[in-house]
Design a protein around this motif. Structure first.
Motif, PDB file in Angstrom:
ATOM      1  N   MET A  17       0.825  -1.201   0.000  1.00 54.70           N
ATOM      2  CA  MET A  17       0.000   0.000   0.000  1.00 54.70           C
ATOM      3  C   MET A  17       0.860   1.251   0.000  1.00 54.70           C
ATOM      4  SD  MET A  17      -3.048   1.080  -0.017  1.00 54.70           S
ATOM      5  CE  MET A  17      -4.043   2.436   0.421  1.00 54.70           C
ATOM      6  N   SER A  18       1.985   1.249   0.723  1.00 55.59           N
ATOM      7  CA  SER A  18       2.811   2.449   0.784  1.00 55.59           C
ATOM      8  C   SER A  18       3.496   2.723  -0.543  1.00 55.59           C
ATOM      9  CB  SER A  18       3.846   2.340   1.901  1.00 55.59           C
ATOM     10  OG  SER A  18       4.864   1.435   1.541  1.00 55.59           O
ATOM     11  N   SER A  19       3.724   1.675  -1.357  1.00 59.28           N
ATOM     12  CA  SER A  19       4.333   1.915  -2.669  1.00 59.28           C
ATOM     13  C   SER A  19       3.354   2.622  -3.601  1.00 59.28           C
ATOM     14  CB  SER A  19       4.805   0.607  -3.292  1.00 59.28           C
ATOM     15  OG  SER A  19       3.703  -0.237  -3.551  1.00 59.28           O
ATOM     16  N   ILE A  20       2.057   2.382  -3.430  1.00 58.80           N
ATOM     17  CA  ILE A  20       1.055   3.067  -4.247  1.00 58.80           C
ATOM     18  C   ILE A  20       1.008   4.543  -3.877  1.00 58.80           C
ATOM     19  CG2 ILE A  20      -1.419   3.259  -4.720  1.00 58.80           C
ATOM     20  CD1 ILE A  20      -1.594   0.245  -4.417  1.00 58.80           C
ATOM     21  N   ILE A  21       1.065   4.852  -2.592  1.00 55.35           N
ATOM     22  CA  ILE A  21       0.992   6.240  -2.138  1.00 55.35           C
ATOM     23  C   ILE A  21       2.226   7.024  -2.576  1.00 55.35           C
ATOM     24  CG2 ILE A  21       0.924   7.712  -0.083  1.00 55.35           C
ATOM     25  CD1 ILE A  21      -0.845   5.578   1.201  1.00 55.35           C
ATOM     26  N   LYS A  22       3.361   6.359  -2.707  1.00 62.66           N
ATOM     27  CA  LYS A  22       4.583   7.024  -3.142  1.00 62.66           C
ATOM     28  C   LYS A  22       4.642   7.202  -4.654  1.00 62.66           C
ATOM     29  CE  LYS A  22       7.361   5.499   0.734  1.00 62.66           C
ATOM     30  NZ  LYS A  22       8.511   4.708   1.173  1.00 62.66           N
ATOM     31  N   ASN A  23       3.750   6.567  -5.386  1.00 64.14           N
ATOM     32  CA  ASN A  23       3.725   6.650  -6.834  1.00 64.14           C
ATOM     33  C   ASN A  23       3.247   8.037  -7.259  1.00 64.14           C
ATOM     34  OD1 ASN A  23       3.466   6.271  -9.559  1.00 64.14           O
ATOM     35  ND2 ASN A  23       2.161   4.465  -9.404  1.00 64.14           N
ATOM     36  N   ASP A  24       3.983   8.677  -8.190  1.00 62.86           N
ATOM     37  CA  ASP A  24       3.621  10.021  -8.636  1.00 62.86           C
ATOM     38  C   ASP A  24       2.313  10.044  -9.414  1.00 62.86           C
ATOM     39  OD1 ASP A  24       5.810  11.121  -7.438  1.00 62.86           O
ATOM     40  OD2 ASP A  24       7.041  11.187  -9.253  1.00 62.86           O
ATOM     41  N   LEU A  25       2.005   8.985 -10.136  1.00 61.54           N
ATOM     42  CA  LEU A  25       0.742   8.917 -10.866  1.00 61.54           C
ATOM     43  C   LEU A  25      -0.438   8.915  -9.897  1.00 61.54           C
ATOM     44  CD1 LEU A  25      -0.469   8.763 -13.681  1.00 61.54           C
ATOM     45  CD2 LEU A  25      -0.337   6.281 -13.533  1.00 61.54           C
ATOM     46  N   PHE A  26      -0.306   8.214  -8.794  1.00 58.24           N
ATOM     47  CA  PHE A  26      -1.336   8.220  -7.756  1.00 58.24           C
ATOM     48  C   PHE A  26      -1.509   9.634  -7.189  1.00 58.24           C
ATOM     49  CE2 PHE A  26      -2.339   8.033  -3.203  1.00 58.24           C
ATOM     50  CZ  PHE A  26      -3.590   7.455  -3.263  1.00 58.24           C
ATOM     51  N   LYS A  27      -0.402  10.333  -6.980  1.00 56.16           N
ATOM     52  CA  LYS A  27      -0.455  11.692  -6.439  1.00 56.16           C
ATOM     53  C   LYS A  27      -1.148  12.645  -7.402  1.00 56.16           C
ATOM     54  CE  LYS A  27       3.711  11.079  -3.691  1.00 56.16           C
ATOM     55  NZ  LYS A  27       5.105  11.498  -3.475  1.00 56.16           N
ATOM     56  N   ILE A  28      -0.873  12.490  -8.682  1.00 56.19           N
ATOM     57  CA  ILE A  28      -1.539  13.341  -9.681  1.00 56.19           C
ATOM     58  C   ILE A  28      -3.036  13.055  -9.707  1.00 56.19           C
ATOM     59  CG2 ILE A  28      -1.726  13.806 -12.157  1.00 56.19           C
ATOM     60  CD1 ILE A  28       1.319  13.333 -12.305  1.00 56.19           C
TER      61      ILE A  28
END
Length: 128
Positions: free
Chosen positions: A1-12
């Motif tokens: 789950m933390s790797s998804i939150i660190k993903n820039d695409l998720f942040k955008i």
């Protein structure tokens, strides 16, 4: 789950979702505030022409236009936290350097834009 939150695409994606939700929450507030100002009528009696014109525009504008402006305001409000969340802390992240010929490039860009605008205006006037 933390790797998804660190993903820039998720942040955008989260930036777009937050912008849409905040814009949707702000739109009714902005709309009803503007319509309340129109109902108050203080602008309509003003001696300044631009205030009377503002009153007329606010009276005739529909909810869609206020919603669009609320989305733009929400995008602007969410921009600073989004940039901080991405970890952008200045020009060093992008390896940008000062342009030593910035005034020459500015003048060239301004001249090119002014020239194109002049040509388009001439074509517009010649076509009628």
């Amino acid at each position: 789950m933390s790797s998804i939150i660190k993903n820039d695409l998720f942040k955008i994606g989260m930036y777009f979702v937050c912008t849409a939700l905040l814009g949707a929450a702000l739109a009714p507030v902005v709309f009803h505030s503007a319509k309340g100002m129109v109902a108050w009528g203080g602008f309509a009696d003003s001696s300044l022409g631009w205030l009377r014109e503002l009153h007329r525009i606010m009276d005739q504008t529909n909810f869609q236009r206020y919603f669009n402006r609320a989305i733009l305001l929400a995008a602007l409000l969410c921009l600073w936290p989004f940039i901080r969340w991405l970890g952008i802390r200045g020009r060093g992240v992008f390896a940008l350097e000062r342009d030593p010929h910035r005034w020459r490039h500015f003048g060239l860009g301004f001249g090119l834009a002014a020239g194109l605008l002049l040509v388009m205006g001439w074509v517009y006037l010649s076509v009628g």
